[in-house]
Design an enzyme around this catalytic site. Structure first.
Site, PDB file in Angstrom:
ATOM      1  N   TYR A  80     -10.444  -1.151   2.279  1.00  0.00           N
ATOM      2  CA  TYR A  80     -10.101  -1.493   3.659  1.00  0.00           C
ATOM      3  C   TYR A  80      -9.765  -0.257   4.481  1.00  0.00           C
ATOM      4  O   TYR A  80      -9.166   0.700   3.981  1.00  0.00           O
ATOM      5  CB  TYR A  80      -8.919  -2.468   3.707  1.00  0.00           C
ATOM      6  CG  TYR A  80      -9.351  -3.898   3.949  1.00  0.00           C
ATOM      7  CD1 TYR A  80      -9.919  -4.269   5.163  1.00  0.00           C
ATOM      8  CD2 TYR A  80      -9.217  -4.874   2.971  1.00  0.00           C
ATOM      9  CE1 TYR A  80     -10.335  -5.563   5.404  1.00  0.00           C
ATOM     10  CE2 TYR A  80      -9.628  -6.188   3.198  1.00  0.00           C
ATOM     11  CZ  TYR A  80     -10.187  -6.521   4.417  1.00  0.00           C
ATOM     12  OH  TYR A  80     -10.605  -7.810   4.660  1.00  0.00           O
TER      13      TYR A  80
ATOM     14  N   ASP B 183       0.772  -1.245   0.000  1.00  0.00           N
ATOM     15  CA  ASP B 183       0.000   0.000   0.000  1.00  0.00           C
ATOM     16  C   ASP B 183       0.801   1.290   0.000  1.00  0.00           C
ATOM     17  O   ASP B 183       0.228   2.356  -0.247  1.00  0.00           O
ATOM     18  CB  ASP B 183      -0.972  -0.003   1.183  1.00  0.00           C
ATOM     19  CG  ASP B 183      -2.138  -0.958   0.957  1.00  0.00           C
ATOM     20  OD1 ASP B 183      -2.373  -1.321  -0.215  1.00  0.00           O
ATOM     21  OD2 ASP B 183      -2.791  -1.349   1.934  1.00  0.00           O
TER      22      ASP B 183
END
Length: 844
Positions: free
Chosen positions: A534, A446
């Site tokens: 998320y 990420d």
């Protein structure tokens, strides 16, 4: 009011009592006529007097009622108790909160708005860089992707903090996309000194290459814009009719509220065996809250090679459970197939009761509105905040938000003694599995999406207690010239955990008859990073016993795939058209500990069993456990993989600093939340997260080993830009050295129906602790006024009762502040505080 009425009645009585009865004059006939005349006059006067008295009484009653109404109204509008934080005790509270930016920021402070403006101005005027202004930037030009603080060397910062030396120059790390060059590349520069930039130099390191291949660039807004204008237009032009017949819509050339949204999934270069190939899956989802839970059985693999967006094109297509090498191949199949061989899905539309929405549905609980428990600060805040430095009881620390890696803490101290120079997130990764081509290769790392820029819009009462202090964060946007201030990126609050930090009750007199205990009130610094679907909650938790807890919780939406029987080994069917694919969450943290200085040792206390003689029964054996210290001498000795059969403590200490009894004066690292990375080393995308091979790695501190990953890790598995194994492959000595501890947390997630609509946090708490271990002569919380002690008033006569010692804390009550009401009003005035509404931030 009662007093006024009494006075009125008394005056009325005395005003009429002087008129004597007429019988008093009956004896004297001479006064009969006068009496009659006087009676007439008296009657008239009585009538006038009665009217006057009545008017006077009514006026007084009216006045009394007015006074009463005003009094009651004032009483209702003025609380009988002070607002929490404004009690008499709070006047003694010297703590303050200052959220302003400093004119002269310290060595740990994030880049200020002024510094960002100066950097942009310098790079736009630079004779060889020629950074494009934000309003003309595009992927085929030179433009600024990101700015972040580039920390000074640790030795220089310590000389400033501890020895009174001058503060080292502040520098910025700037990532530039050089789409204007042939071949295009990505460059990283160190720009400074700030704020008056004089130089921007390429960052040179033996631990990561620079420049970097353009194919490995982090995902950006400019690229997504180009994808829409090239690849998705091509998809609609060639097979738009297939999409509309199969699913009722397409990616483009449709009503914006009806068009597919796409979910991007990068394809790592090791999977295509070419460092210069850039491939991106674009999965199709219906635009229903939340779109990721409404996929169709279709996706586009985009070819994004080079920097010319007009050359971006379709590489492959996935349709109805099959991979096609071109649009023409799909067209041929579709036109020659029967209806049963084609995908047909009814178009999904929004409804408040759709399973994926976050609307209240079902029978509300509780049946009537009853607000949940809330926390208050009766005497005000017990912490101070100024220029991103926090002081809380015995703790102090600095914090910032790295655009690349997320939250970072620096110079963490307890009672003025430094425990850690740096503690922060280094990387997040999620690796998926599946039958379809997209989930099968979805390996998210990420930092390639700028982790820190995804923390924003925290909600009081939803994400943090209403009493929290909310802190904004400034970033450099990709498509706007001015620095972007994200509202509420952090929240800072004291929290009563609701369980004891420590306690003991000796009830009986034979055991001493006393009680002592205190609840575990802690300070929490929180950020919540939302990376597409998320949401990750990161907490740094400061306990009063000197323990520092780091916690991450996973929530948000799962990333499912379209259900087919072939997907069954990878998840449960949880809705009509979706399965919840199995995936692995991994979090890497950096902990640069300085326990009693920078000369530290790492050793484990290995716990084992032994067989000894049971002395009271000669010849009989007995089994018990023991520990043996094991000093780790070199970096490779310290590579730790959890083994249930070999339990151990991990301790860090300065060998020259001992307790009064000659024992180690240490801190212990306790890891709760480990998981094994099961993929074979060096295969596929595993090489990009070599940091996940061990639960703990210890390395000698080096300024060029700042972080274990890189923003290119989403794509760079063919040749990682940062290879974490190089941090320890030289196998240097770690005895009496400045040590860095790299801690890995993780969990496997097999999604289930209760993950709809959102994954709940219970069961998803991953933590590690830095625990004092012989560091203090006793638990440092013994100084806390939170402690409650109860004992007998007279030990010799317990029947006289007990006394409670609360250490000066009062019983004063306070009323709740109207935080929720004020927040709702703020949203009415500025909806961008929570949802993108009126402003273009130039970031995801």
């Amino acid at each position: 009011l009662r007093l006024s009425l009494c006075l009125v009645l008394d005056q009325n009585y005395f005003s009429t009592s002087y008129l004597l009865p007429s019988t008093l004059f009956a004896r004297d006939s001479r006064y009969n006529k006068q009496k009659k005349d006087m009676d007439k006059g008296s009657k008239a006067r009585r009538q006038v007097g009665l009217w006057r008295t009545s008017t006077f009484v009514l006026a007084l009653i009216t006045l009394g009622l007015v006074v009463a109404v005003v009094f009651l109204a004032t009483k209702e509008s003025t609380p009988s108790t002070p607002t929490c934080g404004a009690t008499p005790n709070s006047r003694k509270n010297k703590n303050t909160v200052d959220l302003s930016e400093p004119d002269n920021p310290g060595p740990f402070h994030d880049l200020t708005k002024h510094e960002m403006r100066q950097i942009r101005h310098f790079l736009e005027k630079h004779p060889t860089i020629h950074a494009s202004p934000a309003d003309t930037a595009s992927i085929d030009k030179s433009y600024i992707y990101m700015m972040d603080l580039f920390p000074a060397n640790k030795s220089d910062i310590l000389a400033f903090l501890d020895n009174g030396r001058s503060q080292p120059a502040r520098l910025a790390r700037v990532i530039l996309y050089r789409g204007d060059l042939v071949p295009p590349i990505v460059e990283e520069y160190a720009c400074g000194p700030l704020p008056n930039v004089k130089n921007c130099d390429l960052i040179i390191s033996d631990k990561r290459r620079n420049p970097i291949e353009f194919s490995l660039r982090p995902i950006g807004l400019m690229e997504f814009k180009a994808v829409y204008e090239s690849v998705l237009e091509e998809v609609d032009r060639k097979i738009g009719y297939i999409l509309r017949e199969s699913y009722g819509t397409s990616y483009v050339n449709c009503k914006p509220s009806d068009c597919f949204r796409f979910y991007p999934s990068p394809v790592a270069t090791n999977l295509v065996r070419d460092i210069n190939k850039r491939r991106l899956w674009l999965w199709a989802d219906y635009p229903v809250e939340y779109y990721v839970l409404h996929p169709v059985d279709f996706g586009v693999l985009a070819n994004l090679d080079g920097s010319n967006p007009r050359a971006f094109t379709i590489d492959k297509l996935w349709y109805h459970g099959k991979l096609y090498n071109s649009a023409e191949e799909l067209i041929t199949f579709y036109n020659s197939s029967s209806e049963s061989q084609k995908s047909r899905i009814s178009k999904h539309t929004y409804s408040p009761n759709v399973f994926s929405t976050l609307n209240l549905r079902g029978n509300p609980q509780p049946s009537e509105p009853l607000r949940p428990p809330t926390q208050v600060e009766p005497d005000g805040k017990r912490y101070s905040l100024k220029y991103r430095k926090v002081d809380y009881l015995a703790w102090s620390f600095n914090f910032r938000m790295s655009a690349l890696t997320g939250p970072v803490l620096n110079d963490i101290r307890f009672n003025g003694e430094r425990i850690a120079f740096e503690l922060g997130l280094a990387e997040i990764a999620v690796f998926y599995s599946g039958f379809n081509s997209l989930h099968r290769i979805t390996d998210f790392v990420d930092s390639g999406a700028l982790i820190g820029s995804h923390s924003k819009s925290l909600v009081p009462g939803g994400d943090c207690p209403e009493s929290a202090t909310f802190i904004n964060q400034t970033f450099s946007g990709q498509a706007v010239a001015e620095p972007v201030e994200l509202i509420r990126s952090f929240c800072l609050f004291e929290n009563n955990n609701g369980y004891p930090l420590r306690r003991h009750l000796s009830y009986s007199q034979s055991e001493g008859a006393f009680y002592g205990g205190m609840l575990d009130s802690v300070l929490i610094l929180r950020s919540v990073v939302t990376v597409v679907n998320y949401d990750y909650v990161f907490d740094f938790i400061f306990h009063q016993n000197g323990a520092l807890e780091t916690r991450v919780m996973s929530t948000g939406y799962i990333f499912p795939s379209f259900y087919t029987k072939d997907e069954r080994p990878y998840g449960f069917k949880i809705e009509d058209n979706i399965i919840g694919n199995i995936h692995h969450h991994l979090f890497h943290f950096k902990a640069d500990l300085d326990i009693s200085g920078t000369s530290n040792r790492y050793e484990t206390l290995n716990i084992s069993s032994e067989t000894v003689e049971l002395r009271q029964v000669p010849g009989q054996l007995y089994n018990q456990i023991r520990y043996d210290p094991d000093l780790k001498r070199r970096e490779k000795d310290a590579l730790y993989k959890f083994n249930f059969d070999t339990p151990k403590y991990h301790v860090v200490h300065n060998d020259k600093k001992k307790t009064n009894f000659g024992e180690i004066k240490a801190f212990r690292i306790a890891i709760n939340g480990m998981s094994k990375q099961l993929l074979p080393e060096g295969e596929n995308s595993e090489g990009t997260l070599s940091w996940a091979r061990h639960q703990l790695v210890v390395t000698k501190y080096k300024d060029n080993e700042q972080v274990s990953s890189s923003p290119y890790a989403m794509w760079d598995s063919y040749n990682p830009v940062t290879d974490f194994t190089k941090f320890y492959e030289d196998n240097e000595s770690i005895i009496d050295e400045d040590l860095v501890f790299w801690i890995n947390l993780g969990l496997h997630h097999i999604a289930h129906t209760e993950d709809l609509p959102l994954t709940p946090t219970p069961g998803n708490h991953l933590t590690f602790f830095l625990l004092p271990y012989n560091y203090f002569p006793e638990c440092p919380s013994v100084v806390s006024r939170d402690h409650i002690r109860i004992q007998h008033q007279d030990l010799s006569h317990p029947e006289k009762g007990v006394q409670v010692e609360r250490n000066g804390n009062t019983y004063d009550s306070c009323s709740l502040p109207t935080v929720a009401k004020e927040y709702d009003q703020q949203l009415e005035d500025n909806p961008d505080v929570i949802l993108q509404s009126r402003k273009d931030m130039g970031i995801f």
